[in-house]
Design a protein around this motif. Structure first.
Motif, short mmCIF file in Angstrom:
data_model
loop_
_atom_site.label_atom_id
_atom_site.label_comp_id
_atom_site.label_asym_id
_atom_site.label_seq_id
_atom_site.Cartn_x
_atom_site.Cartn_y
_atom_site.Cartn_z
N ALA A 111 0.85 -1.19 0.00
CA ALA A 111 0.00 0.00 0.00
C ALA A 111 0.89 1.24 0.00
CB ALA A 111 -0.93 0.01 1.21
N MET A 112 0.39 2.29 -0.64
CA MET A 112 1.11 3.56 -0.68
C MET A 112 0.75 4.40 0.54
SD MET A 112 2.86 3.28 -3.45
CE MET A 112 3.44 4.96 -3.73
N VAL A 113 1.71 5.16 1.02
CA VAL A 113 1.48 6.05 2.15
C VAL A 113 0.35 7.03 1.80
CG1 VAL A 113 2.48 7.93 3.50
CG2 VAL A 113 3.81 5.87 3.06
N GLY A 114 -0.62 7.15 2.72
CA GLY A 114 -1.74 8.05 2.51
C GLY A 114 -2.95 7.39 1.87
N SER A 115 -2.81 6.15 1.40
CA SER A 115 -3.92 5.47 0.74
C SER A 115 -4.73 4.67 1.76
CB SER A 115 -3.39 4.53 -0.34
OG SER A 115 -2.68 3.44 0.25
N THR A 163 0.24 4.74 6.95
CA THR A 163 1.47 5.42 7.35
C THR A 163 2.63 4.43 7.31
OG1 THR A 163 1.39 4.90 9.72
CG2 THR A 163 0.07 6.78 8.96
N PRO A 164 3.88 4.91 7.31
CA PRO A 164 5.01 3.98 7.34
C PRO A 164 4.99 3.07 8.56
CG PRO A 164 5.76 6.17 6.69
CD PRO A 164 4.32 6.32 7.11
N GLN A 165 4.42 3.54 9.67
CA GLN A 165 4.37 2.73 10.89
C GLN A 165 3.42 1.53 10.75
OE1 GLN A 165 4.11 6.16 10.92
NE2 GLN A 165 6.27 6.36 11.47
N ALA A 196 6.38 4.71 -0.55
CA ALA A 196 6.10 6.11 -0.93
C ALA A 196 7.10 6.50 -2.00
CB ALA A 196 6.22 7.04 0.29
N ASN A 197 6.64 7.28 -2.97
CA ASN A 197 7.50 7.72 -4.06
C ASN A 197 8.51 8.76 -3.58
OD1 ASN A 197 6.28 6.28 -6.32
ND2 ASN A 197 4.51 7.61 -6.00
N TYR A 198 9.77 8.57 -3.97
CA TYR A 198 10.78 9.60 -3.72
C TYR A 198 10.58 10.76 -4.70
CZ TYR A 198 13.43 6.79 -0.41
OH TYR A 198 13.80 6.09 0.70
N SER A 199 10.97 11.94 -4.28
CA SER A 199 10.94 13.08 -5.19
C SER A 199 12.03 12.90 -6.25
CB SER A 199 11.16 14.38 -4.41
OG SER A 199 12.48 14.41 -3.85
N MET A 200 11.83 13.57 -7.38
CA MET A 200 12.85 13.51 -8.42
C MET A 200 14.17 14.05 -7.87
SD MET A 200 13.49 12.63 -11.53
CE MET A 200 11.87 12.51 -12.30
N PRO A 201 15.26 13.28 -7.98
CA PRO A 201 16.54 13.76 -7.42
C PRO A 201 17.02 15.04 -8.10
CG PRO A 201 16.85 11.79 -8.78
CD PRO A 201 15.38 11.96 -8.61
N VAL A 202 17.59 15.90 -7.30
CA VAL A 202 18.14 17.17 -7.79
C VAL A 202 19.63 17.17 -7.54
CG1 VAL A 202 18.12 19.68 -7.54
CG2 VAL A 202 15.98 18.39 -7.35
N LEU A 211 9.06 9.33 6.74
CA LEU A 211 9.59 9.01 5.42
C LEU A 211 11.07 9.34 5.38
CD1 LEU A 211 6.67 10.51 3.27
CD2 LEU A 211 6.98 8.13 4.01
N TYR A 212 11.74 8.85 4.33
CA TYR A 212 13.18 9.02 4.24
C TYR A 212 13.57 10.16 3.30
CZ TYR A 212 13.69 4.52 6.61
OH TYR A 212 13.64 3.50 7.52
N ASN A 213 14.57 10.93 3.73
CA ASN A 213 15.26 11.91 2.89
C ASN A 213 16.68 11.40 2.67
OD1 ASN A 213 12.96 13.51 3.12
ND2 ASN A 213 13.83 14.78 4.75
N VAL A 214 17.21 11.60 1.47
CA VAL A 214 18.56 11.13 1.17
C VAL A 214 19.38 12.27 0.57
CG1 VAL A 214 17.80 10.22 -1.06
CG2 VAL A 214 19.96 9.44 -0.07
N VAL A 215 20.63 12.38 1.04
CA VAL A 215 21.59 13.32 0.47
C VAL A 215 22.84 12.53 0.14
CG1 VAL A 215 23.00 15.38 0.85
CG2 VAL A 215 20.69 15.25 1.84
N SER A 216 23.26 12.59 -1.12
CA SER A 216 24.44 11.84 -1.56
C SER A 216 25.45 12.81 -2.16
CB SER A 216 24.05 10.78 -2.60
OG SER A 216 25.18 10.02 -2.99
#
Length: 317
Positions: free
Chosen positions: A27-31, A109-111, A141-147, A199-204
C-alpha cells in the motif's frame, strides 16, 4: 459475563489453534487498504456468536501483541485498543455476517508496515478458533525527483544529490551520463534520514577528479516499487544501461553508414568519366554494400539486434 478486557480474552483464546492463512500486500502512504480475512466456505454468521480480533506484534517485545481493533459478541460496533489505529481501522458488520472479517485501514502510514493477524472465534463452538489469517503489509512512498547541484570549484569536482519523502530505504547510484556506466560506490557518501512524516530523505555527495570531464546523473532506486528516478529522466537502472548503450551504437552505426555511402558515391562520380554508365552503377552499388557490411561487422551487428528487438516488441503489443 463478558471479560472487561478484550486483550485478556484474546490471551485466553490463543491456545486454540486453526490453520493459518498468509498473504502479503502493498500500500502507498496516505492510501486506504483492505487487509483480507475471509472465511473460505462462504458461511453466514450470527454476530452474537462471534469474537473477532485484529492484532500486531509489539516491536521489541517477543510474543507480545497489540490489538488493533476487535468485535466482541453483543457489541453493536467494533472497539479499538491501539491508539495509533483509532478512527483508522474498522470492520464491516454486514461483511462479518457473510464471513468477511477483512480490516479496512484508512490513511496508511510507514508505521503500518507490520504483520497483521486476524483471529475469529465462535462462542457456540466453545470459543473454537475457526479462522486465522496473517497479512503482511508492505508500505511504500515515491521519492521526489533527485536534484543534483554542483560541481563545486575545488581541486576535485563535488556533486550533491537530494531526494525526499520516500519509503522504504533507498538505493543510490551515480551514473556517468556520457556512456551510462555506473560510477564506483567508493566515490560517493550517502546519508539517509527519517523525517517528521516517517519518510526518508537522502543526500548523496559524489567526489571525482577534474579530469577527464564527465557528465553525471544521480539515480534513486525504490526497490519495493521497482522504481528508479534519475536526475532529469525516469527509469534508468543498471539493467537498462545496456539498452541505452545499444541505442548510442545504433546512432553511430547509422551515421557511419551514411558517411561511407556518401564517400563511395563521391569517389565513383570522380572516375565516372572513364567508365561506362552501367558498369559505374553496378560497381557503385557493390562498393556501398561492401562498406555497409564492413561497418555492420565493426558495430557488432547492433542495428540488426535493435531492429529485431523492436520487431518483437511491436508483435507483443
Amino acid at each position: 459475563m463478558r471479560p472487561r478486557s478484550p486483550g485478556l480474552l484474546l490471551l485466553l483464546l490463543c491456545g486454540l489453534r486453526a490453520e493459518i492463512q498468509e498473504e502479503a500486500i502493498r500500500a502507498m502512504v496516505g492510501s486506504d487498504v483492505w487487509l483480507s480475512c475471509m472465511y473460505p466456505e462462504g458461511n453466514t454468521f450470527d454476530l452474537n456468536d462471534l469474537y473477532v480480533y485484529w492484532q500486531i506484534s509489539v516491536p521489541g517485545k517477543q510474543n507480545t501483541n497489540s490489538v488493533v481493533t476487535y468485535y466482541l459478541s453483543g457489541n453493536s460496533s467494533a472497539g479499538h485498543v491501539n491508539n495509533h489505529y483509532k478512527d483508522r481501522a474498522r470492520l464491516s458488520l454486514d461483511g462479518m455476517k457473510q464471513g468477511d472479517f477483512s480490516l479496512h485501514l484508512h490513511n496508511v502510514t510507514p508505521q503500518d508496515e507490520q504483520k497483521f493477524n486476524c483471529l475469529v472465534f465462535r462462542k457456540s463452538l466453545e470459543l473454537e478458533k475457526i479462522l486465522e489469517v496473517t497479512v503482511t503489509l508492505n508500505v511504500a512512498a515515491n521519492y521526489s525527483m533527485p536534484v543534483v547541484s554542483g560541481p563545486s570549484q575545488d581541486e576535485e569536482l563535488v556533486f550533491t544529490c537530494t531526494s525526499t519523502n520516500g519509503y522504504p530505504w533507498p538505493r543510490v547510484y551515480w551514473i556517468n551520463k556520457t556512456d551510462n556506466s555506473l560510477l564506483d560506490d567508493a566515490l560517493q557518501n550517502s546519508t539517509v534520514s527519517l523525517n517528521a512524516r516517517g519518510l526518508y530523505n537522502v543526500v548523496s555527495v559524489l567526489r571525482i577528479g577534474r579530469s577527464p570531464p564527465v557528465d553525471v546523473g544521480c539515480c534513486i532506486e525504490n526497490v519495493l516499487l521497482h522504481q528508479n528516478l534519475t536526475s532529469g529522466q525516469t527509469g534508468v537502472r543498471p539493467r537498462a544501461l545496456e539498452t541505452r548503450i545499444k541505442q548510442i551504437l545504433v546512432h553511430k552505426c547509422s551515421q557511419q553508414l551514411i558517411h561511407n555511402s556518401q564517400k563511395v558515391g563521391a569517389t565513383q562520380v570522380s572516375t565516372d568519366g572513364r567508365r561506362d554508365a552501367s558498369i559505374h552503377t553496378v560497381e557503385h552499388y557493390s562498393a556501398m554494400k561492401r562498406n555497409e557490411a564492413l561497418t555492420m561487422l565493426q558495430c557488432g551487428g547492433t542495428v540488426q539486434v535493435m531492429l529485431s528487438e523492436r520487431s518483437q516488441t511491436q508483435k507483443a503489443t
